[in-house]
Design a protein around this motif. Structure first.
Motif, PDB file in Angstrom:
ATOM      1  N   UNK B 187       0.676  -1.130   0.106  1.00 32.64           N
ATOM      2  CA  UNK B 187      -0.087  -0.023   0.031  1.00 32.64           C
ATOM      3  C   UNK B 187       0.860   1.297   0.126  1.00 32.64           C
ATOM      4  N   UNK B 188       2.014   1.094   0.868  1.00 28.79           N
ATOM      5  CA  UNK B 188       2.866   2.393   0.855  1.00 28.79           C
ATOM      6  C   UNK B 188       3.529   2.611  -0.707  1.00 28.79           C
ATOM      7  N   UNK B 190       2.411   1.590  -3.514  1.00 31.07           N
ATOM      8  CA  UNK B 190       1.373   1.924  -4.228  1.00 31.07           C
ATOM      9  C   UNK B 190       1.233   3.409  -4.295  1.00 31.07           C
ATOM     10  N   UNK B 191       1.038   3.952  -3.146  1.00 32.30           N
ATOM     11  CA  UNK B 191       0.717   5.303  -2.821  1.00 32.30           C
ATOM     12  C   UNK B 191       1.871   6.068  -3.419  1.00 32.30           C
ATOM     13  N   UNK B 192       3.284   5.534  -2.941  1.00 31.57           N
ATOM     14  CA  UNK B 192       4.334   6.359  -3.698  1.00 31.57           C
ATOM     15  C   UNK B 192       4.334   6.282  -5.152  1.00 31.57           C
ATOM     16  N   UNK B 194       1.737   6.203  -7.115  1.00 29.83           N
ATOM     17  CA  UNK B 194       0.669   6.916  -7.710  1.00 29.83           C
ATOM     18  C   UNK B 194       0.796   8.576  -7.318  1.00 29.83           C
ATOM     19  N   UNK B 195       1.783   8.940  -6.542  1.00 29.81           N
ATOM     20  CA  UNK B 195       2.091  10.239  -6.395  1.00 29.81           C
ATOM     21  C   UNK B 195       3.119  10.558  -7.163  1.00 29.81           C
ATOM     22  N   UNK B 196       3.738   9.806  -7.567  1.00 25.34           N
ATOM     23  CA  UNK B 196       5.022  10.073  -8.533  1.00 25.34           C
ATOM     24  C   UNK B 196       6.310   9.944  -7.872  1.00 25.34           C
ATOM     25  N   UNK B 197       6.532   8.836  -7.054  1.00 27.08           N
ATOM     26  CA  UNK B 197       7.891   9.041  -6.415  1.00 27.08           C
ATOM     27  C   UNK B 197       8.591   8.181  -7.318  1.00 27.08           C
ATOM     28  N   UNK B 199      11.662   5.445  -8.553  1.00 32.14           N
ATOM     29  CA  UNK B 199      12.063   4.209  -7.698  1.00 32.14           C
ATOM     30  C   UNK B 199      13.297   4.374  -6.711  1.00 32.14           C
ATOM     31  N   UNK B 201      13.617   6.792  -4.787  1.00 32.53           N
ATOM     32  CA  UNK B 201      12.890   7.439  -3.716  1.00 32.53           C
ATOM     33  C   UNK B 201      12.377   6.091  -2.780  1.00 32.53           C
ATOM     34  N   UNK B 276       9.757  -3.681 -10.743  1.00 33.17           N
ATOM     35  CA  UNK B 276       9.804  -3.924 -12.406  1.00 33.17           C
ATOM     36  C   UNK B 276       8.493  -4.866 -12.702  1.00 33.17           C
ATOM     37  N   UNK B 282       1.398  -5.290 -15.858  1.00 29.40           N
ATOM     38  CA  UNK B 282       0.530  -4.485 -16.651  1.00 29.40           C
ATOM     39  C   UNK B 282       0.893  -4.205 -18.060  1.00 29.40           C
TER      40      UNK B 282
END
Lengths: 228, 283
Positions: B187-188, B190-192, B194-197, B199, B201, B276, B282
């Motif tokens: 979840x952590x 995925x959040x990163x 989605x907000x554009x962090x 790799x 970071x 990766x 996807x």
């Protein structure tokens, strides 16, 4: 006329290997509010995922916030995502840290190095969603509506050009849904952010009318008169 | 932050590093013992009973400058009286007092350098020396050095295999832990995403943890190894006489560095693969 934030041409949206929406042509202008309605499974979420490149664009052409979805590379994903604010039905706040830490986490992840600037921005967005006192509260101590407002505040942190809201009111009662929707519209207008608001709750459309698109039977149609 | 899983990884990595250090030390010890035996390999030259002083002088001169005498050492002459005395001392007897003829012969002994300590070389050396004037026969411990060398090689091979196996096991263990840790934090992550962090970071905290964990495991292993060595040295003082603890120090440093390196690489590969895969799933 300004370059649209979203421009899709003849796009086929896939979920896995299966096409769920065909011939999608969509323009969203800067600051525009657009409803996206349709039943669960009609392809709304897949379309939104395609927009933030969580699903690949295989057919047709698409540009979101200046990024070509056909050509986007892994290393460019962060740049695209930082122009977007994404909010879900499941709030997805990190439950192991306070509201301020949730927001700070996102700012640090997106390259905000100075602690004072991060603190200032967190205060700004918390004020914007009318929850300045929630700073040091843990997410589970907030109501569903409050959590959703924090998630929206999080989406606003990097001043997105487009907010993608996927069933954000799905878990909220009607009154709270209306409040949330109203707040989002106001803030988007202030920030000149476009909103793509996916919902299956038709009652919301009665209160705040806007351009409405419907996903049905594998195609997207524009509803001139969305209310039955 | 400290779940039992991370604790287990640290402990098992420490254990592997400890075994690695122990096997490395074992290999060092085996090598050291073999070398010492080979260096101490004496060739005994028996002189004829009627050899002349001149023949003995010439033999000593010949051996001193020959390539199969260990440099910086001199061949030693031992006359038969001295040999008898030393034999008496060893047997705790008094043969000299019996007044019999001394059955022993005068001998010259010399050390061969390490590269002449193989059986075939020794045979050549023996033949060359035997052909000299006044020499009766030449003796050495046939095959002893050879046997030691073969055993040392065998030990090194086995140890090498064990080390390799341990490394593979460690790698798999760490890889699994990384995957568990990452999927527990999906979840952590995925959040990163989605907000554009980036790799970089997203993986940074895991890599930092890898470094600290590797360091901790390495230090634990080094402490255990030093303790083992200390205990062993008290129990078997011969070990202490073989060397002065510097090799142990070097091995301790190496396994600590190796711990950090192994852990860092495993985490790095694990995190990258995980990130990766999420995209490849996807695309």
């Amino acid at each position: 006329m300004l370059e649209p934030i979203v421009r899709l041409r003849n796009v086929t949206v896939h979920r896995g290997d299966r096409p769920v929406l065909r011939d999608v042509n969509l323009d969203v202008a800067a600051g525009e509010f657009v409803y996206l309605v349709g039943r669960t499974g009609s392809g709304k979420s897949s379309l939104l995922k395609t927009l933030y490149a969580d699903l690949p664009l295989r057919e047709g052409s698409g540009v979101v916030a200046g990024h070509d979805l056909r050509k986007i590379k892994r290393r460019n994903l962060p740049a695209l995502r930082q122009r977007l604010g994404i909010v879900f039905q499941e709030v997805n706040l990190l439950t192991d840290r306070s509201v301020a830490e949730n927001l700070d986490f996102v700012l640090r992840a997106t390259g905000w190095r100075r602690r004072e600037e991060r603190g200032r921005r967190i205060n700004e967005v918390l004020h914007a969603v009318n929850l300045p006192a929630a700073r040091d509260v843990m997410p589970y101590a907030l109501s569903g509506g409050e959590q959703q407002r924090i998630a929206f505040a999080r989406a606003l942190l990097n001043k997105p050009a487009l907010v993608i809201a996927d069933e954000v009111t799905g878990n909220l009662d009607h009154e709270t849904s209306l409040e949330t929707l109203q707040l989002m519209r106001e803030l988007a207008r202030k920030n000149n952010a476009a909103i793509l608001f996916a919902t299956h709750d038709r009652r919301l459309l009665e209160h705040y009318q806007a351009r409405t698109l419907r996903c049905k039977d594998g195609v997207i149609t524009s509803l001139e008169n969305p209310l039955p | 932050m400290h779940t039992p899983n991370k604790f287990y990884v640290t402990v098992s990595l420490a254990l592997v590093l400890f075994l690695l250090g122990l096997t490395a030390y074992w290999a060092y010890l085996a090598d050291d013992i073999t070398r010492k035996f080979r260096e101490d390999l004496d060739v005994v030259v028996e002189l004829k009973a009627d050899h002349t002083m001149e023949e003995r002088r010439q033999l000593l001169a010949y051996l001193t400058q020959s390539p199969f005498n260990q440099p910086l050492t001199l061949p030693k002459f031992l006359d038969k009286e001295a040999a008898l005395t030393s034999l008496d001392r060893e047997l705790a007897s008094d043969l000299a007092a019996l007044g019999l003829n001394n059955p022993l012969l005068d001998v010259v002994t010399f050390n061969v350098p390490i590269d002449y300590s193989r059986s075939d070389s020794l045979a050549v050396v023996a033949a060359a020396v035997k052909s000299r004037e006044g020499v009766d026969d030449v003796y050495y411990q046939k095959g002893f050095a050879e046997m030691l060398a073969v055993n040392a090689r065998r030990v090194t091979l086995v140890v090498g295999g064990v080390v390799l196996l341990l490394l593979v096991i460690t790698g798999i263990l760490i890889h699994n832990t990384v995957r568990l840790s990452l999927s527990a934090n999906r979840l952590l992550i995925k959040t990163q995403e989605l907000v554009g962090a980036s790799w970089g970071f997203i993986s940074r905290p895991y890599l930092w943890r890898a470094v600290w964990q590797g360091l901790l495991a390495g230090l634990l292993a080094a402490a255990a190894l030093s303790g083992t060595w200390y205990g062993l040295a008290n129990y078997l003082p011969e070990i202490r006489s073989l060397e002065d603890g510097l090799p142990v120090l070097v091995i301790c440093g190496s396994i600590t560095a190796l711990g950090v390196l192994i852990n860092f690489l495993s985490y790095y590969i694990g995190v990258r693969r995980y990130l990766r895969l999420r995209i490849d799933d996807l695309y």
